[in-house]
Design an enzyme around this catalytic site. Structure first.
Site, PDB file in Angstrom:
ATOM      1  N   LYS A  44       1.945 -25.168   0.425  1.00  0.00           N
ATOM      2  CA  LYS A  44       2.402 -26.640   0.705  1.00  0.00           C
ATOM      3  C   LYS A  44       2.921 -26.966  -0.137  1.00  0.00           C
ATOM      4  O   LYS A  44       3.302 -27.054  -0.784  1.00  0.00           O
ATOM      5  CB  LYS A  44       1.129 -27.164   1.678  1.00  0.00           C
ATOM      6  CG  LYS A  44       0.321 -26.577   2.219  1.00  0.00           C
ATOM      7  CD  LYS A  44      -1.001 -27.614   3.048  1.00  0.00           C
ATOM      8  CE  LYS A  44      -1.213 -26.553   4.576  1.00  0.00           C
ATOM      9  NZ  LYS A  44      -2.345 -27.306   4.603  1.00  0.00           N
ATOM     10  N   HIS A  88      -1.719 -23.364   3.172  1.00  0.00           N
ATOM     11  CA  HIS A  88      -2.149 -23.170   4.803  1.00  0.00           C
ATOM     12  C   HIS A  88      -2.643 -21.521   5.029  1.00  0.00           C
ATOM     13  O   HIS A  88      -2.277 -20.103   4.240  1.00  0.00           O
ATOM     14  CB  HIS A  88      -1.425 -23.147   6.027  1.00  0.00           C
ATOM     15  CG  HIS A  88      -1.726 -22.516   7.050  1.00  0.00           C
ATOM     16  ND1 HIS A  88      -2.558 -23.310   8.141  1.00  0.00           N
ATOM     17  CD2 HIS A  88      -1.264 -21.773   7.625  1.00  0.00           C
ATOM     18  CE1 HIS A  88      -2.383 -22.219   9.365  1.00  0.00           C
ATOM     19  NE2 HIS A  88      -1.587 -21.351   8.758  1.00  0.00           N
ATOM     20  N   ASN A 123      -3.810 -30.322   0.700  1.00  0.00           N
ATOM     21  CA  ASN A 123      -4.315 -29.397  -0.034  1.00  0.00           C
ATOM     22  C   ASN A 123      -4.277 -28.061   0.414  1.00  0.00           C
ATOM     23  O   ASN A 123      -4.403 -27.124  -0.267  1.00  0.00           O
ATOM     24  CB  ASN A 123      -5.971 -28.887   1.011  1.00  0.00           C
ATOM     25  CG  ASN A 123      -5.084 -28.318   2.633  1.00  0.00           C
ATOM     26  OD1 ASN A 123      -4.225 -28.389   2.661  1.00  0.00           O
ATOM     27  ND2 ASN A 123      -6.467 -28.222   3.007  1.00  0.00           N
ATOM     28  N   GLU A 151       1.593 -16.516  13.935  1.00  0.00           N
ATOM     29  CA  GLU A 151       2.008 -17.648  13.270  1.00  0.00           C
ATOM     30  C   GLU A 151       3.159 -16.524  12.056  1.00  0.00           C
ATOM     31  O   GLU A 151       3.956 -17.281  11.633  1.00  0.00           O
ATOM     32  CB  GLU A 151       0.871 -17.995  12.253  1.00  0.00           C
ATOM     33  CG  GLU A 151      -0.313 -19.305  12.523  1.00  0.00           C
ATOM     34  CD  GLU A 151      -1.336 -19.327  12.234  1.00  0.00           C
ATOM     35  OE1 GLU A 151      -1.463 -20.668  12.317  1.00  0.00           O
ATOM     36  OE2 GLU A 151      -1.262 -18.645  10.549  1.00  0.00           O
ATOM     37  N   TYR A 188       1.382 -26.635  14.292  1.00  0.00           N
ATOM     38  CA  TYR A 188       0.159 -27.165  13.862  1.00  0.00           C
ATOM     39  C   TYR A 188      -0.096 -27.942  15.315  1.00  0.00           C
ATOM     40  O   TYR A 188      -1.045 -28.354  15.278  1.00  0.00           O
ATOM     41  CB  TYR A 188       0.030 -28.359  13.402  1.00  0.00           C
ATOM     42  CG  TYR A 188      -0.099 -28.175  11.818  1.00  0.00           C
ATOM     43  CD1 TYR A 188      -1.569 -26.987  11.604  1.00  0.00           C
ATOM     44  CD2 TYR A 188       0.523 -27.670  10.294  1.00  0.00           C
ATOM     45  CE1 TYR A 188      -2.199 -26.629  10.394  1.00  0.00           C
ATOM     46  CE2 TYR A 188       0.090 -27.641   8.596  1.00  0.00           C
ATOM     47  CZ  TYR A 188      -0.815 -26.896   9.119  1.00  0.00           C
ATOM     48  OH  TYR A 188      -1.296 -26.052   8.293  1.00  0.00           O
TER      49      TYR A 188
END
Ligand code: RTP
Ligand code: MG
Length: 140
Positions: A11, A117, A114, A128, A51
């Site tokens: 990320k 993913h 964080n 995905e 998302y």
């Protein structure tokens, strides 16, 4: 357990801090092979589609903005039980709750920022992967 593939994103909080290599080292040390990888910069709309499952959650807008705030590295990881194994290597969503040695414990800044993913089930992994990669880009 059969060989599986899972989808991963490094990320923006992690790419900004040049942590791609350190995160990849943890992935490879866990026995997962990086069979596809590219650096992209998503638009908020692309992040929103990715998302979409969280559309009704209060953090959705912030999450889409964050995911489009800097480049990310999208990856396909392959190995024994890869989906569950990568979730273990990532650690809990909130770094404060993550186990020692996990990516999120070591690198994540907060529950939102964080660092990584990982897909949560075989169906979402397949979806995905197909969203970001063409079959010819997966090199096992
Ligand atoms: P991911 O989908 O990114 O692998 O993370 P996850 O399964 O551990 O967590 P999930 O519940 O699916 O949430 C997706 C991402 O949304 C952000 N989030 N922010 N501010 C908050 O309370 C909050 N909660 C979730 C995180 O970036 C989380 O990874
Ligand atoms: Mg999730």
């Amino acid at each position: 357990m059969a060989i599986q593939r899972t989808f991963s994103i490094i990320k923006p909080d992690a790419t900004r801090r040049n942590l791609t290599g350190a995160i990849n080292a943890k992935i490879e040390a866990a026995g997962l092979r990086i069979v596809a990888q590219k650096r992209i910069h998503m638009t908020p709309a692309q992040a929103g589609q990715f998302y979409a499952v969280h559309k009704e959650r209060p953090f959705y807008g912030e999450l889409c903005e964050f995911m489009a705030s800097a480049p990310v590295v999208v990856q396909v990881l392959e190995g024994e039980n890869a989906i569950a194994k990568y979730r273990e290597v990532m650690g809990a969503t909130d770094p404060a709750a993550a186990d020692a040695g996990t990516i999120r414990k070591e690198f994540a800044l907060s529950k939102g920022e964080n660092s990584v993913h990982g897909s949560d089930a075989p169906e979402t992994a397949a979806e995905e992967i197909a969203y970001f990669f063409a079959g010819i880009e997966l090199v096992g």
